[in-house]
Enzyme design. Structure first.
Site, PDB file in Angstrom:
ATOM      1  N   ASP A  56       0.990  -1.131   0.007  1.00  0.00           N
ATOM      2  CA  ASP A  56      -0.107   0.061  -0.011  1.00  0.00           C
ATOM      3  C   ASP A  56       0.837   1.345   0.089  1.00  0.00           C
ATOM      4  O   ASP A  56       1.468   1.474   0.982  1.00  0.00           O
ATOM      5  CB  ASP A  56      -0.792   0.013   1.317  1.00  0.00           C
ATOM      6  CG  ASP A  56      -1.878   1.198   1.289  1.00  0.00           C
ATOM      7  OD1 ASP A  56      -1.699   2.067   0.409  1.00  0.00           O
ATOM      8  OD2 ASP A  56      -2.556   1.089   2.333  1.00  0.00           O
ATOM      9  N   VAL A  57       0.965   1.996  -1.236  1.00  0.00           N
ATOM     10  CA  VAL A  57       1.845   3.267  -1.142  1.00  0.00           C
ATOM     11  C   VAL A  57       1.600   4.288  -0.245  1.00  0.00           C
ATOM     12  O   VAL A  57       2.318   5.165  -0.091  1.00  0.00           O
ATOM     13  CB  VAL A  57       1.913   3.623  -2.642  1.00  0.00           C
ATOM     14  CG1 VAL A  57       2.357   2.561  -3.513  1.00  0.00           C
ATOM     15  CG2 VAL A  57       0.662   4.321  -3.198  1.00  0.00           C
ATOM     16  N   TYR A 142      -5.695  15.235  -9.367  1.00  0.00           N
ATOM     17  CA  TYR A 142      -4.767  14.272 -10.191  1.00  0.00           C
ATOM     18  C   TYR A 142      -3.702  15.116 -10.916  1.00  0.00           C
ATOM     19  O   TYR A 142      -2.465  14.791 -11.044  1.00  0.00           O
ATOM     20  CB  TYR A 142      -5.635  13.565 -11.358  1.00  0.00           C
ATOM     21  CG  TYR A 142      -4.886  12.574 -11.881  1.00  0.00           C
ATOM     22  CD1 TYR A 142      -4.795  11.288 -11.362  1.00  0.00           C
ATOM     23  CD2 TYR A 142      -4.547  12.603 -13.245  1.00  0.00           C
ATOM     24  CE1 TYR A 142      -3.813  10.249 -12.046  1.00  0.00           C
ATOM     25  CE2 TYR A 142      -3.961  11.288 -14.080  1.00  0.00           C
ATOM     26  CZ  TYR A 142      -3.640  10.329 -13.281  1.00  0.00           C
ATOM     27  OH  TYR A 142      -3.107   9.252 -13.850  1.00  0.00           O
TER      28      TYR A 142
END
Length: 253
Positions: A56-57, A142
């Protein structure tokens, strides 16, 4: 001696294609993904050259554990990413934070620990985005995150150069992956993407994977701090007005 690579986000899309391409090129591949089952499926598809790992980054302990193995590590490709779109004036802070945590902070954590572990002369590659250099309505989190990744890559390339570790980014445009599957449900959006892509088509995950494999290879031994626009020329035109398309669909405004 077999070279080793970790592909983060390797359970689907570009990551899946990259894991398979690196294995084809002779790497032993760790397929790492927050979705353990997906990582295991891809590792099984590859065969004995691959193992699966949960990563899990957004969790520093998880990232640190992934790079704790003392075996030599030659290449890292970080494909983890997501987007939670919405206009800035309406975007929930939690959605902004989730996007930034995965796309930008996650890239920082991967480079932090990979930079300690990758062997001299090794390679770290981040899958960034066309949106790192081209704004899109409704995509503030994003776009900001991916722009941050591009500068992060440049700083890391400077800092890790004394060990010969190369750090590069790839900026894909529209690629046929689960991440962008939802655009097909927005009338006219795919067409607008392609109208603004000079080569007139979307990309395949395998095309991005081939570039990632090149950057991991000795053929790219003199390349670092680069951001490769792999998007059919879309960076030369304009990004679709995603927000207008969605509002037309929902009747909002």
């Amino acid at each position: 001696m077999t070279r080793t690579a970790i592909v983060i986000g390797g359970g689907s899309g570009i990551g899946r294609a990259t894991a398979k391409t690196l294995a084809r090129d002779g790497f032993g591949v760790v397929v790492a993904d927050v979705n353990t089952a997906a990582a295991e499926t891809v590792a099984a598809e590859i065969g004995s050259a691959a193992t699966a790992s949960t990563l899990d980054v957004t969790d520093e302990d998880s990232v640190a554990a992934a790079f704790a193995d003392p075996d030599e590590l030659h290449a890292v490709v970080n494909c983890a990413g997501l987007t939670m779109p919405g206009p800035i004036t309406e975007l929930e802070l939690a959605h902004w934070k989730t996007t930034v945590d995965v796309c930008l902070t996650g890239s920082f954590l991967v480079i932090k620990y990979a930079g300690r572990t990758v062997v001299e002369g090794g390679s770290i590659t981040c899958i960034a985005s066309l949106n790192g250099r081209q704004p899109g309505t409704g995509m503030a989190g994003y776009c900001a995150s991916k722009a941050g990744v591009l500068m992060l890559v440049e700083v890391a390339a400077l800092e890790l150069a004394d060990r010969g570790i190369r750090v590069n980014a790839i900026n894909p445009g529209l690629v046929d992956t689960p991440l962008v599957a939802g655009i097909a449900y927005v009338p006219g959006l795919t067409e607008e993407y392609l109208e603004n892509t000079p080569l007139g088509r979307s990309g395949a995950p395998e095309e991005v994977a081939e570039m990632a494999a090149f950057l991991a290879s000795d053929k790219a031994a003199w390349m670092t701090g680069a951001a490769i626009d792999l998007n059919g020329g879309a960076h030369l035109k304009r990004y679709p007005d995603v927000l207008a398309r969605v509002r037309a669909l929902t009747g909002d405004g």
